[in-house]
Design a protein around this motif. Sequence first.
Motif, PDB file in Angstrom:
ATOM      1  N   LYS A 156       4.114  82.313  69.000  1.00  0.00           N
ATOM      2  CA  LYS A 156       4.044  80.869  69.202  1.00  0.00           C
ATOM      3  C   LYS A 156       2.737  80.474  69.880  1.00  0.00           C
ATOM      4  N   THR A 159      -0.105  80.871  67.398  1.00  0.00           N
ATOM      5  CA  THR A 159      -0.149  79.788  66.420  1.00  0.00           C
ATOM      6  C   THR A 159      -0.731  78.529  67.031  1.00  0.00           C
ATOM      7  N   LYS A 160      -0.318  78.246  68.253  1.00  0.00           N
ATOM      8  CA  LYS A 160      -0.823  77.052  68.938  1.00  0.00           C
ATOM      9  C   LYS A 160      -2.320  77.164  69.196  1.00  0.00           C
ATOM     10  N   HIS A 161      -2.779  78.375  69.578  1.00  0.00           N
ATOM     11  CA  HIS A 161      -4.198  78.576  69.889  1.00  0.00           C
ATOM     12  C   HIS A 161      -5.077  78.338  68.651  1.00  0.00           C
ATOM     13  N   ARG A 163      -4.245  76.693  65.996  1.00  0.00           N
ATOM     14  CA  ARG A 163      -4.113  75.333  65.508  1.00  0.00           C
ATOM     15  C   ARG A 163      -5.062  74.405  66.270  1.00  0.00           C
ATOM     16  N   GLU A 164      -5.239  74.648  67.564  1.00  0.00           N
ATOM     17  CA  GLU A 164      -6.107  73.787  68.384  1.00  0.00           C
ATOM     18  C   GLU A 164      -7.606  74.102  68.184  1.00  0.00           C
ATOM     19  N   LYS A 165      -7.933  75.220  67.568  1.00  0.00           N
ATOM     20  CA  LYS A 165      -9.331  75.604  67.240  1.00  0.00           C
ATOM     21  C   LYS A 165     -10.249  75.635  68.455  1.00  0.00           C
TER      22      LYS A 165
END
Length: 938
Positions: A156, A159-161, A163-165
């Motif tokens: 999780k 994925t968040k990391h 997604r935030e680029k």
Amino acid sequence: MKPRILQVKIIEGVVTIKGLKFNIHAKIITGYLTILICLVVSLLIVINRMTDLQDEINFVAEHDIEIHDLANQIQKNVLDMETGMRGYALTGDEVYLEPYNQGSRSWLDNYNNLHSLLADNGAQQRNLEEMKPLIENWISGSGEYVINAKRNHDTKSLTKHFREKKGKNITDQLRTQFASFLATEKGLTTKRINQLNDHTNNLKLTLYGLIILVTAFTIAIAVFLSNSIVKTIKQVIKAIKGIMEENTSVDLTTRIKVHTRDETRELAEAMNELLSALEKHNWVQKGLTDISTLYQGITDINELTRLFISKLAPLLGASYGVVYLRRNQGGKIDFVKVAGYAIDEGDLVKTSFRLGEGIVGQAALDKRIFLIDKIPEDHFKIITGLGASNPRNLLIAPILYDDRVEAVVEFAALQPFQAQHLSLLDLLQDKFGSSISSVSGRMEVERLLAESQVMTEELQAQSEELQAQSEELQMQQEQLRLSNEYLEEQKEYAEQRARELKKAKDELEDYSLKLRMSSQYKTDFLANMSHELRTPLNSILILSQMLMENNADMDGEEVAEYARVVNTSGADLLRLIDDILDLSKIEAGKIEILTDEVNVTEFPQTMRNMFDPVAVKKNLQFVVQTDSNVPPVISTDGQRLQQIVKNLLSNAFKFTQQGGVTLEIKLAPPEKAGPLLNNKMGEPVLAISVIDTGIGIPQEKQQIIFDAFQQVDGTTNRQYGGTGLGLSICREFTRLLGGALEVVSEPEKGSTFTLYIPSRLDAEEFVSEDVQLAMEEVAVTVSEPNRIEKEFEAVQPEEEEGGRSDEQLFKGKRVLLVEDDGRNVFALVTALERKGVTVHVAQNGKQALEMLQVDNKFDLVFMDIMMPVMGGYEAMKVIREDLGMHHLPIIALTAKAMKGERDKCMEAGASDYIMKPLNIDQLFSLMRVWLTEQVNQD
């Protein structure tokens, strides 16, 4: 017996000149030292500037390149860490973390090294420092975060990391800053390179300026020294020629004036002394002639003495003069005054002197001349209209004839008597005494004839006395004849000396002409040797470079043809080098003669194997004839013998265009071989003749062809190549083998070279002679330093936006190649056609002019310099002047590496200049320059 002369001799000493005596030797040494100092100073300046340039080059090569490498390495470390992190995030395999770990360990070290190199550039250091926090933030905030999340299986967070680029934004910013950083460094490097180029151009200008300055200074010193030396020498030569030439009036009063203090001053002073001596001698001879003519036809002794004293006194500069004549009365001898000069009857002049009385009588008694320069105040006065003066000098001289004093003369003068005065008086003594005796004799004869009329009883006695006097006169005439013969001998001796001096002068002029001819022969040899060596070397370098660069694009036949031309050129080059080495060995006396048994029967077949292909290629007949009485085996050096015959046959085929060549082997007639080889033992002598139907050799040049460096045609436009060493080597090898070499030739009918070789050559009887001859100059000529300067730097053109590539620039261009060497034509045509160039070939300058007159739409002309029929210089002048093609680019191709060759080509009309062997990149660079300029003009 001539009287002794009492006079003071002046001893000429060496005059010391105040100041420095700057002689010729010192002038020459000073001139050379000054030139040497200028050269050394110039060299030090150039070396200093070159050292500075090298330091700048080293800085760019070491500093800038290392900065670029470290910056790229840091960027690569970041990229490796990002790649390793992403690989591990996708697979979870620890293997993908190796680039990450390696990059994280290395980037800081590379950063510190780069930071230290940028110590002289604060702006770049700050740019680099701005990137360090970004790298550290990416490692801590993205790299370590993703790796830890993956290890903890925190999908999780991962994925968040992503997604935030967050990591991508940092890497994008790093790439932008790295690109800016590297662009700045490239700009700095480019600026340093431009500065380096500016400094290089400044160095060239400095070097040219120094060369011009030193040259001008050298010429000024040479002109000054030559003028200071030659001027006086020319004056002396002019004076000597004037003296030597007959029927030429020479002003002996002129004197040579010099202001220098060297040997020329001494030469001028010596010449002035010679002119003074000749002037005095000429004055004496003229006075002697003038006075001697007075005696003719005089029969009275008083008239004779009066004329003598009247003529001689002014010549001696005397104000008064007296003649006392010998008188014999009653066995007593005295001297009576008979004539005077500027003396009146009333003057108190003593009328007679006895022997030993006074200075006059003492002069007659001692038979010597008295010269008195200290006269008392109460002595005889010299009276003029303005007053009376005491004489300063008295000269009393006896007049002798047949060792008897006939008279005494006395002269008084206000000025001292000179040496030439005494010489004239000394020469006149015998002549005047003879005249007095002759006139007295004639007067006595007249007196006796008058008395004979009244004194017949004394006739017989008087006749006998007359006969005695007649014999005496004959003796006097004989003495005069002997004196005339002596004068004739002296005249012949002087004329002989003049002829010897003229002969020596002619010999010196002939020797000077021979020296100039020898210098010209060396110059022609250097030009021809440069052409002969560079021509095959040029095709070797071009074709070998093309084989090296384009081997994959060539088929087998093309490679084989290239290799064949390279092999042929290499063989030609080896032959030339062998000729030079053989000549050098002969000069050094290191040629060894190895005597062995040579099979003569195998010799014809060996020559056939070598030269049958040459005869077939040139469509000539080759005949070998061997007499049956030739011995099958001879004792000599077979290798040298074969080399001589090979050289003679090579020359025969070279200069024969039609007909054939014949090789004859037979025994030489004893009456021919004996005197020619000094063959006292009567051993058989082989006569090997090479007969051709070639161009022949003029009679006046049949001897010089055997001398080193000389050919029948030694000009640059010659029809046949060669160095002029072959026949010289043949002659020296023939001497070493104890033989002789003769030539019989007629222009346009052919030549016959005959080699006479003894059939036996004993090694122990062989003594090496001095075979250096004129070859001593070969080592200096061949070892001339290579002074060819690099004129172009092959710079690879960068294709910019909107620019033209080589393919676009060269394709479809029409080039005229003027070259007579087939190998060079093949190499250049092949190279140019690969670039898409259309090449037209002319064999010489005349053919090129004909082609240009028919078709003048050529883009470029390559012009060889040394060609038959018409050379490159003449062809370029005609193209520019007669054809009016002033804008057609002409590039001169020459193998002559002589001083001033570039200027000579440019004066003839060349647009540019390139030396053989050609560098193909340099050739294309020249074409690119001139074709681009031509496009811009269009």
